[in-house]
Write a protein that holds these residues in place. Structure first.
Motif, PDB file in Angstrom:
ATOM      1  N   ALA A   1      35.146 -25.458 -21.667  1.00 18.15           N
ATOM      2  CA  ALA A   1      34.810 -24.067 -20.733  1.00 18.15           C
ATOM      3  C   ALA A   1      33.347 -23.842 -21.260  1.00 18.15           C
ATOM      4  O   ALA A   1      32.669 -23.560 -20.080  1.00 18.15           O
ATOM      5  N   LEU A   2      33.111 -23.408 -22.413  1.00 16.91           N
ATOM      6  CA  LEU A   2      31.926 -22.730 -23.110  1.00 16.91           C
ATOM      7  C   LEU A   2      30.601 -23.716 -23.113  1.00 16.91           C
ATOM      8  O   LEU A   2      30.034 -22.588 -22.251  1.00 16.91           O
ATOM      9  N   MET A   3      30.937 -24.736 -22.644  1.00 14.71           N
ATOM     10  CA  MET A   3      29.712 -25.931 -22.569  1.00 14.71           C
ATOM     11  C   MET A   3      29.286 -25.196 -21.052  1.00 14.71           C
ATOM     12  O   MET A   3      28.127 -25.540 -21.253  1.00 14.71           O
ATOM     13  N   ALA A   4      30.278 -25.478 -20.756  1.00 10.09           N
ATOM     14  CA  ALA A   4      30.910 -25.039 -18.483  1.00 10.09           C
ATOM     15  C   ALA A   4      29.918 -23.683 -18.395  1.00 10.09           C
ATOM     16  O   ALA A   4      28.883 -23.869 -17.711  1.00 10.09           O
ATOM     17  N   ARG A   5      29.861 -22.833 -18.677  1.00 11.25           N
ATOM     18  CA  ARG A   5      29.350 -21.698 -18.825  1.00 11.25           C
ATOM     19  C   ARG A   5      28.099 -21.592 -19.425  1.00 11.25           C
ATOM     20  O   ARG A   5      27.139 -21.105 -18.616  1.00 11.25           O
ATOM     21  N   MET A   6      27.390 -22.356 -20.066  1.00  8.43           N
ATOM     22  CA  MET A   6      26.067 -22.413 -21.164  1.00  8.43           C
ATOM     23  C   MET A   6      25.415 -23.286 -19.587  1.00  8.43           C
ATOM     24  O   MET A   6      24.372 -22.524 -19.407  1.00  8.43           O
ATOM     25  N   MET A   7      25.555 -24.425 -19.399  1.00  7.01           N
ATOM     26  CA  MET A   7      25.485 -25.309 -18.817  1.00  7.01           C
ATOM     27  C   MET A   7      24.781 -24.230 -16.960  1.00  7.01           C
ATOM     28  O   MET A   7      23.794 -24.692 -16.556  1.00  7.01           O
ATOM     29  N   ARG A   8      25.718 -24.015 -16.645  1.00  2.00           N
ATOM     30  CA  ARG A   8      25.580 -22.956 -15.493  1.00  2.00           C
ATOM     31  C   ARG A   8      24.772 -21.281 -15.535  1.00  2.00           C
ATOM     32  O   ARG A   8      24.191 -21.888 -14.763  1.00  2.00           O
ATOM     33  N   ALA A   9      24.877 -21.147 -16.383  1.00  2.00           N
ATOM     34  CA  ALA A   9      23.530 -19.913 -17.127  1.00  2.00           C
ATOM     35  C   ALA A   9      22.524 -20.270 -16.525  1.00  2.00           C
ATOM     36  O   ALA A   9      21.183 -20.064 -16.449  1.00  2.00           O
ATOM     37  N   GLU A  10      22.787 -21.546 -17.042  1.00  2.00           N
ATOM     38  CA  GLU A  10      20.852 -21.795 -17.911  1.00  2.00           C
ATOM     39  C   GLU A  10      19.637 -22.999 -16.576  1.00  2.00           C
ATOM     40  O   GLU A  10      19.135 -22.896 -17.057  1.00  2.00           O
ATOM     41  N   ALA A  11      21.028 -23.750 -15.811  1.00  3.00           N
ATOM     42  CA  ALA A  11      20.297 -24.232 -15.304  1.00  3.00           C
ATOM     43  C   ALA A  11      20.985 -24.188 -13.632  1.00  3.00           C
ATOM     44  O   ALA A  11      21.102 -25.555 -12.578  1.00  3.00           O
ATOM     45  N   GLU A  12      21.864 -23.332 -12.913  1.00  5.60           N
ATOM     46  CA  GLU A  12      22.473 -23.452 -11.674  1.00  5.60           C
ATOM     47  C   GLU A  12      21.376 -24.040 -10.747  1.00  5.60           C
ATOM     48  O   GLU A  12      21.702 -24.988  -9.721  1.00  5.60           O
ATOM     49  N   GLY A  13      20.667 -23.803 -11.215  1.00  9.12           N
ATOM     50  CA  GLY A  13      19.711 -23.250  -9.838  1.00  9.12           C
ATOM     51  C   GLY A  13      18.825 -24.593  -9.628  1.00  9.12           C
ATOM     52  O   GLY A  13      18.298 -25.028  -8.750  1.00  9.12           O
ATOM     53  N   GLU A  14      19.067 -25.403 -11.009  1.00 11.67           N
ATOM     54  CA  GLU A  14      18.825 -27.266 -10.902  1.00 11.67           C
ATOM     55  C   GLU A  14      19.245 -28.279 -10.194  1.00 11.67           C
ATOM     56  O   GLU A  14      19.348 -29.312 -10.568  1.00 11.67           O
ATOM     57  N   GLY A  15      20.412 -27.255  -9.560  1.00  9.96           N
ATOM     58  CA  GLY A  15      21.631 -28.227  -9.728  1.00  9.96           C
ATOM     59  C   GLY A  15      22.249 -28.796 -10.327  1.00  9.96           C
ATOM     60  O   GLY A  15      22.179 -28.682 -11.372  1.00  9.96           O
ATOM     61  N   LYS A  16      23.117 -30.182 -10.190  1.00 12.06           N
ATOM     62  CA  LYS A  16      24.347 -30.399 -10.988  1.00 12.06           C
ATOM     63  C   LYS A  16      23.323 -31.489 -11.742  1.00 12.06           C
ATOM     64  O   LYS A  16      23.624 -31.420 -13.226  1.00 12.06           O
ATOM     65  N   THR A  17      22.394 -32.539 -11.285  1.00 13.65           N
ATOM     66  CA  THR A  17      21.607 -33.039 -12.718  1.00 13.65           C
ATOM     67  C   THR A  17      21.022 -31.937 -13.483  1.00 13.65           C
ATOM     68  O   THR A  17      21.028 -32.014 -14.938  1.00 13.65           O
ATOM     69  N   GLY A  18      20.153 -30.803 -13.575  1.00  9.93           N
ATOM     70  CA  GLY A  18      19.799 -29.971 -13.690  1.00  9.93           C
ATOM     71  C   GLY A  18      20.625 -29.308 -15.287  1.00  9.93           C
ATOM     72  O   GLY A  18      20.391 -29.366 -16.060  1.00  9.93           O
ATOM     73  N   MET A  19      21.941 -28.987 -14.185  1.00  8.64           N
ATOM     74  CA  MET A  19      23.397 -29.522 -15.625  1.00  8.64           C
ATOM     75  C   MET A  19      23.365 -29.624 -17.110  1.00  8.64           C
ATOM     76  O   MET A  19      23.576 -29.662 -17.462  1.00  8.64           O
ATOM     77  N   LEU A  20      23.386 -31.428 -16.041  1.00 14.12           N
ATOM     78  CA  LEU A  20      23.882 -32.748 -17.091  1.00 14.12           C
ATOM     79  C   LEU A  20      22.441 -32.628 -18.131  1.00 14.12           C
ATOM     80  O   LEU A  20      23.099 -32.662 -18.632  1.00 14.12           O
ATOM     81  N   TYR A  21      21.731 -32.217 -18.001  1.00 14.85           N
ATOM     82  CA  TYR A  21      20.578 -32.165 -18.220  1.00 14.85           C
ATOM     83  C   TYR A  21      20.374 -30.969 -19.778  1.00 14.85           C
ATOM     84  O   TYR A  21      20.208 -31.479 -20.364  1.00 14.85           O
ATOM     85  N   VAL A  22      20.831 -29.997 -19.544  1.00 14.33           N
ATOM     86  CA  VAL A  22      20.611 -28.910 -20.725  1.00 14.33           C
ATOM     87  C   VAL A  22      22.502 -28.943 -20.811  1.00 14.33           C
ATOM     88  O   VAL A  22      22.020 -29.283 -22.420  1.00 14.33           O
TER      89      VAL A  22
END
Length: 147
Positions: A12-33
């Motif tokens: 859950a913590l990592m998911a929050r960070m991925m969304r906050a840092e890269a939501e605008g870059e889609g799922k792939t961008g969030m996976l990279y983060v």
């Protein structure tokens, strides 16, 4: 076997960070983060010698401030994790790695072309607005172990 040990609260913590840092870059961008987060937990080198858990990575302090801008400034980081980001985080934690973040320990959005190095570390590639950097050869072998 997961890439690093984790709990449901880590997901859950990592998911929050991925969304906050890269939501605008889609799922792939969030996976990279997410990949960078996992790599920092794996790394036993450079700025990450005492960072072993997902929580350690997310709340890591460097230069008297949090490493991640989303923790510094809040934005989406303090919203609850959604199921889509949780699935992506779990995917990162269990197995997912891909260039340019496969071995990256750093990323940032320069709002300009990506510089060839970032704090002396080589550029590994770009996805949308984020530039990714992996450790210089011979400086962090632990990030390359276990894919």
């Amino acid at each position: 076997m997961p890439r690093v040990k984790y709990t449901d609260s880590d997901v859950a913590l990592m998911a929050r960070m991925m969304r906050a840092e890269a939501e605008g870059e889609g799922k792939t961008g969030m996976l990279y983060v997410g990949n960078v987060i996992v790599n920092r937990a794996k790394a036993d080198c450079l700025d990450f010698e005492d960072v072993r858990t997902i929580r350690d990575v997310i709340f890591h302090v460097q230069g008297n401030n949090y490493s991640f801008e989303a923790v510094q400034k809040g934005n989406l980081f303090y919203n609850r994790a959604r199921s889509v980001e949780k699935r992506l985080a779990k995917k990162n934690l269990d197995y997912w790695t891909q260039h340019p973040a496969k071995y990256a320990l750093w990323y940032f959005n320069p709002y300009a072309p990506c510089p060839p190095t970032w704090y002396g570390q080589p550029f590994s590639g770009q996805f949308k607005n984020h530039c990714y950097y992996e450790p210089a050869p011979g400086t962090c072998e632990s990030v390359y172990i276990g894919g």
